[in-house]
Design a protein around this motif. Structure first.
Motif, PDB file in Angstrom:
ATOM      1  N   THR A 401       0.845  -1.192   0.000  1.00  0.00           N
ATOM      2  CA  THR A 401       0.000   0.000   0.000  1.00  0.00           C
ATOM      3  C   THR A 401       0.881   1.242   0.000  1.00  0.00           C
ATOM      4  N   THR A 402       0.245   2.387  -0.122  1.00  0.00           N
ATOM      5  CA  THR A 402       0.988   3.650  -0.047  1.00  0.00           C
ATOM      6  C   THR A 402       1.711   3.754   1.285  1.00  0.00           C
ATOM      7  N   LEU A 403       1.037   3.358   2.369  1.00  0.00           N
ATOM      8  CA  LEU A 403       1.641   3.429   3.693  1.00  0.00           C
ATOM      9  C   LEU A 403       2.885   2.561   3.783  1.00  0.00           C
ATOM     10  N   LYS A 431       2.505  -0.978  -9.853  1.00  0.00           N
ATOM     11  CA  LYS A 431       1.757  -1.882  -8.966  1.00  0.00           C
ATOM     12  C   LYS A 431       0.399  -1.292  -8.574  1.00  0.00           C
ATOM     13  N   SER A 432       0.010  -0.218  -9.271  1.00  0.00           N
ATOM     14  CA  SER A 432      -1.265   0.486  -8.999  1.00  0.00           C
ATOM     15  C   SER A 432      -1.316   1.025  -7.576  1.00  0.00           C
ATOM     16  N   ILE A 433      -0.169   1.465  -7.076  1.00  0.00           N
ATOM     17  CA  ILE A 433      -0.089   2.057  -5.731  1.00  0.00           C
ATOM     18  C   ILE A 433       0.067   3.564  -5.889  1.00  0.00           C
ATOM     19  N   VAL A 434      -0.771   4.306  -5.196  1.00  0.00           N
ATOM     20  CA  VAL A 434      -0.786   5.770  -5.319  1.00  0.00           C
ATOM     21  C   VAL A 434       0.406   6.376  -4.591  1.00  0.00           C
ATOM     22  N   CYS A 435       1.082   7.315  -5.254  1.00  0.00           N
ATOM     23  CA  CYS A 435       2.143   8.103  -4.610  1.00  0.00           C
ATOM     24  C   CYS A 435       1.499   9.373  -4.060  1.00  0.00           C
ATOM     25  N   ASP A 436       1.501   9.542  -2.754  1.00  0.00           N
ATOM     26  CA  ASP A 436       0.867  10.721  -2.162  1.00  0.00           C
ATOM     27  C   ASP A 436       1.915  11.788  -1.829  1.00  0.00           C
ATOM     28  N   VAL A 437       1.475  12.857  -1.209  1.00  0.00           N
ATOM     29  CA  VAL A 437       2.391  13.974  -0.926  1.00  0.00           C
ATOM     30  C   VAL A 437       3.489  13.539   0.041  1.00  0.00           C
ATOM     31  N   ILE A 438       3.196  12.578   0.922  1.00  0.00           N
ATOM     32  CA  ILE A 438       4.224  12.087   1.862  1.00  0.00           C
ATOM     33  C   ILE A 438       5.324  11.360   1.093  1.00  0.00           C
ATOM     34  N   THR A 439       4.952  10.590   0.068  1.00  0.00           N
ATOM     35  CA  THR A 439       5.941   9.900  -0.756  1.00  0.00           C
ATOM     36  C   THR A 439       6.900  10.902  -1.377  1.00  0.00           C
ATOM     37  N   TYR A 440       6.338  11.938  -2.001  1.00  0.00           N
ATOM     38  CA  TYR A 440       7.165  12.953  -2.657  1.00  0.00           C
ATOM     39  C   TYR A 440       8.010  13.723  -1.640  1.00  0.00           C
ATOM     40  N   ASN A 441       7.406  14.121  -0.533  1.00  0.00           N
ATOM     41  CA  ASN A 441       8.143  14.897   0.471  1.00  0.00           C
ATOM     42  C   ASN A 441       9.334  14.122   1.032  1.00  0.00           C
ATOM     43  N   THR A 442       9.128  12.811   1.248  1.00  0.00           N
ATOM     44  CA  THR A 442      10.207  11.978   1.790  1.00  0.00           C
ATOM     45  C   THR A 442      11.384  11.943   0.830  1.00  0.00           C
ATOM     46  N   LEU A 443      11.091  11.777  -0.455  1.00  0.00           N
ATOM     47  CA  LEU A 443      12.163  11.736  -1.460  1.00  0.00           C
ATOM     48  C   LEU A 443      12.819  13.107  -1.641  1.00  0.00           C
ATOM     49  N   ILE A 444      12.002  14.172  -1.647  1.00  0.00           N
ATOM     50  CA  ILE A 444      12.560  15.531  -1.771  1.00  0.00           C
ATOM     51  C   ILE A 444      13.532  15.801  -0.631  1.00  0.00           C
ATOM     52  N   GLN A 445      13.125  15.436   0.582  1.00  0.00           N
ATOM     53  CA  GLN A 445      13.992  15.635   1.750  1.00  0.00           C
ATOM     54  C   GLN A 445      15.251  14.784   1.646  1.00  0.00           C
TER      55      GLN A 445
END
Length: 606
Positions: A401-403, A431-445
């Motif tokens: 899952t996204t989590l 895998k049809s798993i949604v990338c949410d803002v937390i996903t992006y923020n974690t990678l940006i950081q």
């Protein structure tokens, strides 16, 4: 018992319900005040009429009931099928209610009947149908029926109606009916008041609780208010973040020798946990035990959750172990909460021990439990164990899952493996798993931490292009890194983009920009940013003050540096000795006539 004479006098004329109640109560008073002979004659006539027509009415009601149940469009032919029958007869409707044994079909018949010419709603029929709707818990149809037809429900029916609409979540309607009964001089039971209080709490309408309580006091039922009422008031104050007020009420009832239910104590404990007032939490726990209100599993759950949320994991662990010593069995939520708290403290041995204890107790770890422990291993850098547990979670039948993906991406980024995290991120859509803002923020950081600013900017642009709403965290680390690299103008553009999107920057973001401006030699602009912060009641970091003061001294703006030092003292910081010496040297070089006085002022202030 209701005083019927005073009740009639108190009824107002501006409400249809109240007018109808007046008629209803007048009829009751006729029965009670010497009108028995007249009433007996009416009843005798009705009995005679019933004996004459009962067979016909019963037979026709049975026939009509069959038609209504079996014929889809019976409304179109019913009058022609029974051209001489009086469907308005209340005795027929009573029989039809019994035959149909379905309140919604009965309501359909009544609505059809009301569409006929010269229809006049009969009070008996209206009351019976209304009561049937209440018995069926059909709150919305009952509400519509009450407001559509001119009839007078009995006060007891209106009390049932209050309960019905409360259960259905239409608590505003319940408040209105309390007003109707109040105007009619009828006092509902305390149980009905409490039922309304409970429902208002359930649906988050504490505003209505205070309105109802005020009306309850005006109705003069203070002496009837019970400990259950007090419990609901305590919970309402806690829901409104007025924990101190709730505590005052608790103390008052405790002084009277009473104690509210556990729900009230649990709410107070939760409220004081939020306020980090652990002294009160301990006091309430001991009070419960002293008053024989034995803390239940929910009490301990509130304490453990409150301690863990506020970084008091060791205290939570003590309560958790005491809970088991008292014979309570922690549930899945409590185990997971405790494991999460221990993982945040990097106490993986204790967390792992609880994990196996939880399984031994018969609890099957769910996705959230797995992710909690995976996070723990990621936090201490044991990524191999984290990946092993991740595979175990998938083998147990849980899907990615996204989590779960975010948890692994965070672990990889925390330990400098951003390229692996990025590859994992790119596999998520496949895998049809949604990338949410937390996903992006974690990678940006993660990329910013490694100095890969271009990749971070690309991720921010991708996030925006996909229609994902960025958060403050999406910008904060980027702005910091840009300022460190000297790209202050680009950092300010990102700042403006945040404002245009309605996002509130973190206070530290301004510190980063001020430091970046000083590094670029834009010291005056940096001072303007700091002054704006102070005017907005925001407290800059001490290092920001120091950086700005040093920069002002270097370019010879000594008066401005003294002004900033004054601001620095006012917010509670002290000046470092090295900066003070540097400033005094500059002041002496320029032979300022006020060096001595300023020196004394700075020393005294510092």
């Amino acid at each position: 018992m209701v005083n019927l004479t005073s009740l009639m006098i108190s009824i107002r004329q501006n409400s249809r319900f109240v007018k109808n109640l007046r008629i209803h109560i007048r009829n009751l008073s006729v029965e009670t005040n010497g009108g028995n002979n007249g009433r007996e004659e009416i009843e005798s006539s009705e009995k005679l009429l019933n004996l004459t027509h009962r067979k016909d009415v019963s037979e026709i009601a049975a026939e009509v009931g069959k038609v209504i149940r079996s014929k889809p469009r019976w409304e179109q032919s019913l009058l022609s099928d029974y051209p001489s029958f009086n469907f308005h007869d209340p005795s027929f409707f009573s029989e039809l209610l019994k035959q149909l044994n379905n309140v919604f079909l009965s309501l359909r018949f009544f609505l059809w009947l009301s569409s006929q010419p010269e229809f006049l709603p009969h009070p008996v029929s209206c009351n019976k149908l209304f009561d049937a709707l209440l018995e069926a818990k059909a709150c919305a149809p009952a509400k519509s029926f009450l407001h559509s037809f001119d009839f007078s429900p009995e006060p007891a029916s209106l009390e049932n109606y209050i309960r019905c609409v409360c259960e259905g979540g239409i608590v505003e309607e319940a408040v209105k009916i309390f007003d109707v009964l109040k105007e009619a001089g009828y006092h509902p039971s305390v149980e009905t008041w409490n039922f309304a209080f409970q429902s208002c709490l359930k649906f988050g309408r504490t505003d209505l609780i205070w309105k109802l309580y005020e009306e309850m006091m005006e109705a003069g039922v203070q002496k009837d208010v019970d400990i259950e009422t007090v419990g609901y008031l305590i919970q309402a104050f806690c829901n409104d973040n007025k924990v101190s007020r709730a505590y005052e009420i608790l103390r008052q009832v405790l002084e009277d020798g009473l104690a509210p239910c556990n729900d009230a104590f649990n709410k107070l404990i939760s409220g004081f946990c939020e306020e980090k007032n652990y002294h009160r939490v301990s006091e309430l726990l001991h009070t419960m035990i002293a008053k024989n209100c034995n803390p239940d599993i929910f009490t301990y759950q509130e304490i453990i959750n409150g301690f863990c949320k506020n970084g008091k994991t060791l205290q939570a662990f003590e309560v958790f172990n005491a809970l088991k010593d008292r014979g309570y069995a922690p549930d899945m939520v409590m185990y997971t909460t405790m494991i999460h708290g221990l993982c945040k403290m990097s106490r993986l041995e204790d967390a792992r021990r609880l994990w196996f204890e939880m399984i031994d107790k018969g609890f099957r770890p769910n996705e959230y439990s797995y992710n909690t422990l995976i996070y723990g291993f990621c936090k201490i850098g044991n990524l191999d164990e984290a990946m092993k547990l991740y595979k175990e979670m998938l083998d147990s039948g849980y899907k990615e899952t996204t989590l779960s993906c975010n948890t692994l991406i965070l672990g990889l980024c925390l330990h400098g493996r951003t390229d692996e995290a990025y590859d994992f991120f790119r596999e998520m859509p496949c895998k049809s798993i949604v990338c949410d803002v937390i996903t992006y923020n974690t990678l940006i950081q993660g990329f910013c931490r490694e100095g890969k600013v271009l990749q971070s900017i690309d991720l921010l642009k991708e996030l925006q292009a996909k229609g994902v709403q960025p958060s403050t965290s999406s910008y904060t680390h980027l702005i910091q890194k840009l300022c460190q690299l000297g790209n202050v103008q680009e950092a300010k553009e990102m700042w403006n983009d945040m404002h245009n999107r309605g996002l509130q920057p973190m206070v530290c973001t301004r510190d980063h920009i001020i430091s970046g401006l000083c590094e670029k030699g834009c010291v005056v602009e940096g001072m303007e940013w700091l002054i704006t912060m102070l005017k907005s009641n925001l407290k800059p970091q001490k290092k920001t003050f120091c950086k700005l003061i040093q920069s002002l001294i270097q370019i010879g703006k000594l008066d401005d540096s003294l002004s900033i030092i004054g601001s620095m003292f006012r917010v509670g910081y002290k000046l470092e000795e090295g900066i003070l010496s540097h400033l005094l040297d500059k002041l002496c070089e320029n032979k300022y006539h006020f060096v001595e006085s300023k020196l004394e002022e700075i020393i005294n202030s510092n």
